[in-house]
Write an enzyme that holds these catalytic residues in place. Structure first.
Site, short mmCIF file in Angstrom:
data_model
loop_
_atom_site.label_atom_id
_atom_site.label_comp_id
_atom_site.label_asym_id
_atom_site.label_seq_id
_atom_site.Cartn_x
_atom_site.Cartn_y
_atom_site.Cartn_z
N CYS A 12 0.85 -1.22 0.00
CA CYS A 12 -0.05 0.01 0.01
C CYS A 12 0.87 1.15 0.10
O CYS A 12 2.06 1.21 0.03
CB CYS A 12 -0.97 0.02 1.34
SG CYS A 12 0.25 0.13 2.82
N HIS A 41 5.48 -5.03 8.69
CA HIS A 41 5.65 -6.31 9.21
C HIS A 41 5.95 -7.29 8.00
O HIS A 41 4.91 -8.14 7.75
CB HIS A 41 4.25 -6.68 9.91
CG HIS A 41 4.03 -6.05 11.34
ND1 HIS A 41 3.06 -5.89 11.86
CD2 HIS A 41 5.09 -5.61 12.12
CE1 HIS A 41 3.17 -5.23 13.25
NE2 HIS A 41 4.60 -5.09 13.31
N HIS A 75 3.42 1.79 11.77
CA HIS A 75 2.73 1.66 12.58
C HIS A 75 2.30 2.71 13.46
O HIS A 75 1.16 2.82 14.17
CB HIS A 75 2.80 0.31 13.18
CG HIS A 75 3.31 -0.90 12.73
ND1 HIS A 75 4.72 -1.01 12.50
CD2 HIS A 75 2.85 -1.64 11.60
CE1 HIS A 75 4.75 -2.16 11.51
NE2 HIS A 75 3.71 -2.55 11.20
N CYS A 97 2.46 5.96 8.93
CA CYS A 97 1.59 5.98 7.81
C CYS A 97 0.56 7.22 8.07
O CYS A 97 -0.05 7.35 9.12
CB CYS A 97 0.78 4.74 7.66
SG CYS A 97 -0.61 5.14 6.11
N HIS A 125 -0.92 -4.89 19.38
CA HIS A 125 -0.33 -4.51 18.21
C HIS A 125 0.32 -3.11 18.07
O HIS A 125 -0.46 -2.27 18.85
CB HIS A 125 -1.68 -4.38 17.11
CG HIS A 125 -1.02 -4.34 15.40
ND1 HIS A 125 -0.76 -3.12 15.17
CD2 HIS A 125 -0.85 -5.12 14.77
CE1 HIS A 125 -0.26 -3.29 14.09
NE2 HIS A 125 -0.23 -4.51 13.35
N GLU A 127 0.53 -0.43 16.22
CA GLU A 127 -0.45 0.49 15.77
C GLU A 127 -1.58 0.89 16.82
O GLU A 127 -1.53 2.10 17.36
CB GLU A 127 -1.15 0.41 14.41
CG GLU A 127 -2.22 1.61 14.11
CD GLU A 127 -3.24 1.49 13.07
OE1 GLU A 127 -2.87 0.58 12.09
OE2 GLU A 127 -4.35 1.86 13.22
N CYS A 196 -8.33 1.75 6.51
CA CYS A 196 -7.81 2.50 5.50
C CYS A 196 -8.10 1.76 4.18
O CYS A 196 -8.71 0.73 4.15
CB CYS A 196 -6.14 2.58 5.60
SG CYS A 196 -5.58 0.91 5.16
N SER A 224 1.29 -9.76 10.74
CA SER A 224 0.76 -8.55 9.89
C SER A 224 -0.79 -8.75 10.06
O SER A 224 -1.25 -9.60 9.63
CB SER A 224 1.14 -8.84 8.34
OG SER A 224 0.10 -8.20 7.56
N SER A 269 2.03 -5.11 3.62
CA SER A 269 3.39 -5.19 3.75
C SER A 269 4.20 -6.35 2.93
O SER A 269 5.43 -6.46 3.15
CB SER A 269 3.52 -5.40 5.21
OG SER A 269 3.02 -6.29 5.82
S1 SF4 Z 1 -3.01 2.40 7.36
FE1 SF4 Z 1 -1.20 0.76 7.21
S2 SF4 Z 1 -2.14 -0.61 5.58
FE2 SF4 Z 1 -3.27 1.45 5.36
S3 SF4 Z 1 -2.45 2.47 3.98
FE3 SF4 Z 1 -1.27 2.78 5.68
S4 SF4 Z 1 0.61 1.57 6.01
FE4 SF4 Z 1 -0.90 0.76 4.53
#
Ligand code: SF4
Length: 315
Positions: A12, A41, A75, A97, A125, A127, A196, A224, A269
């Protein structure tokens, strides 16, 4: 064997950006470049970056006092991490991100408006650890399941908000959100969910492929989140055998005996080279016909941090 390739699959925009941040930092500053947690990951990605001079750590305390940069993974990190990097005068590069950062900002806004916040996500996790760590302890309650949403007791049902992890199952999360909205009609949430675009699109593609195939391979790592969700979505969409595979050498061949149709996708990932490796491994054993099943076209792109943009990107 008929092979149906789910499209979109794999990298992504957030993962592309995070990996590029490490690569550009290696070019600009030279090795070592420290990276806090796996940048994304995926073991293959991590090993490739290690070979170029990236040094992965789980905690800033593992990094000596140095002028070398430290990259925070895609994350996201609790606020305490950049604060500590600042105290130690480390050169921090944030590969969080932008869609995770957006969730952090949403949570902060709810907090400033006096709302108790529910975070829908998976405990432990990174994130989730990062999002919880944007606000003081106790400001955010983590809810992992529908049962937990049904049992949740807020301090004040009229001042309540929710945010979510970005890589959850779209359908499961919708059930949890519906349960919260039914119990607490005043709950405030994102305009559009926090899951997302990449997670949503990859799950949509898997839903199209799953009914067509006897088995589905999700190329991705066990840690992941979005890869695990793809496996789960495939099973829920009617695929009798969905498995997570990291490399061709990990394929349990006995499980694919007698299978006439195979779906393949990859977590956000997982690099495409690993999908190709797995298709080649099947091609060595079966006559394959390969078809792509497309859910949506993606053209998302996230800019690099200014300090790492090349001349061409800055223009
Ligand atoms: S939130 Fe995570 S999966 Fe979604 S675009 Fe961002 S890095 Fe990619």
């Amino acid at each position: 064997m008929e092979v149906y390739l789910a499209q979109p699959r794999g990298f992504c925009a957030g993962v592309v950006r995070a990996i590029e941040i490490v690569e550009r930092a290696l070019e600009k500053y030279g090795p070592p470049v420290y990276v806090r947690h796996e940048i994304v990951h995926n073991k293959y990605v991590v090993e490739s970056l290690k070979a170029k001079g990236a040094v992965f750590v789980e905690d800033l305390s593992e990094i000596p006092d140095t002028a070398a940069p430290v990259v925070f993974s895609a994350h996201g990190v609790p606020k305490s991490v950049p604060e500590e990097a600042g105290r130690r005068h480390l050169l921090a590069l944030d590969a969080t991100c932008p869609l995770v950062t957006k969730v952090h900002r949403e949570a902060e806004i709810h907090y400033r408006r006096g709302r108790e916040i529910v975070l829908i996500g998976h405990a432990g996790h990174p994130e989730v650890v990062g999002t919880l760590g944007q606000l003081p302890a106790g400001a955010v309650t983590l809810i992992e399941t529908l049962a937990a949403a049904r049992a949740f007791v807020p301090r004040d049902a009229l001042r309540l908000a929710y945010v979510t992890q970005t890589t959850l199952s779209v359908d499961e999360t919708a059930e949890i959100v519906a349960a919260l909205q039914q119990r607490f009609p005043a709950i405030v949430g994102p305009h559009k969910e926090d899951i997302c675009y990449a997670t949503t699109n990859r799950q949509d593609a898997v839903k199209r492929v799953a009914p067509l195939v006897d088995a589905m391979i999700v190329v991705g790592s066990p840690n992941s989140s979005n890869s695990q969700r793809l496996k789960q979505v495939a099973a829920r969409a009617g695929c009798p055998h969905a498995s997570l595979v990291q490399r061709a050498r990990d394929i349990a061949w006995a499980e694919f005996a007698g299978i006439a149709s195979l779906g393949i996708t990859a977590g956000a990932s997982a690099p495409e080279v690993l999908v190709e490796e797995i298709i080649e491994a099947f091609a060595e054993r079966y006559d394959l016909s390969v078809e792509t099943v497309s859910a949506v076209d993606e053209d998302m792109f996230f800019a690099l941090p200014r300090s790492l943009r090349g001349h061409e990107a800055a223009e």
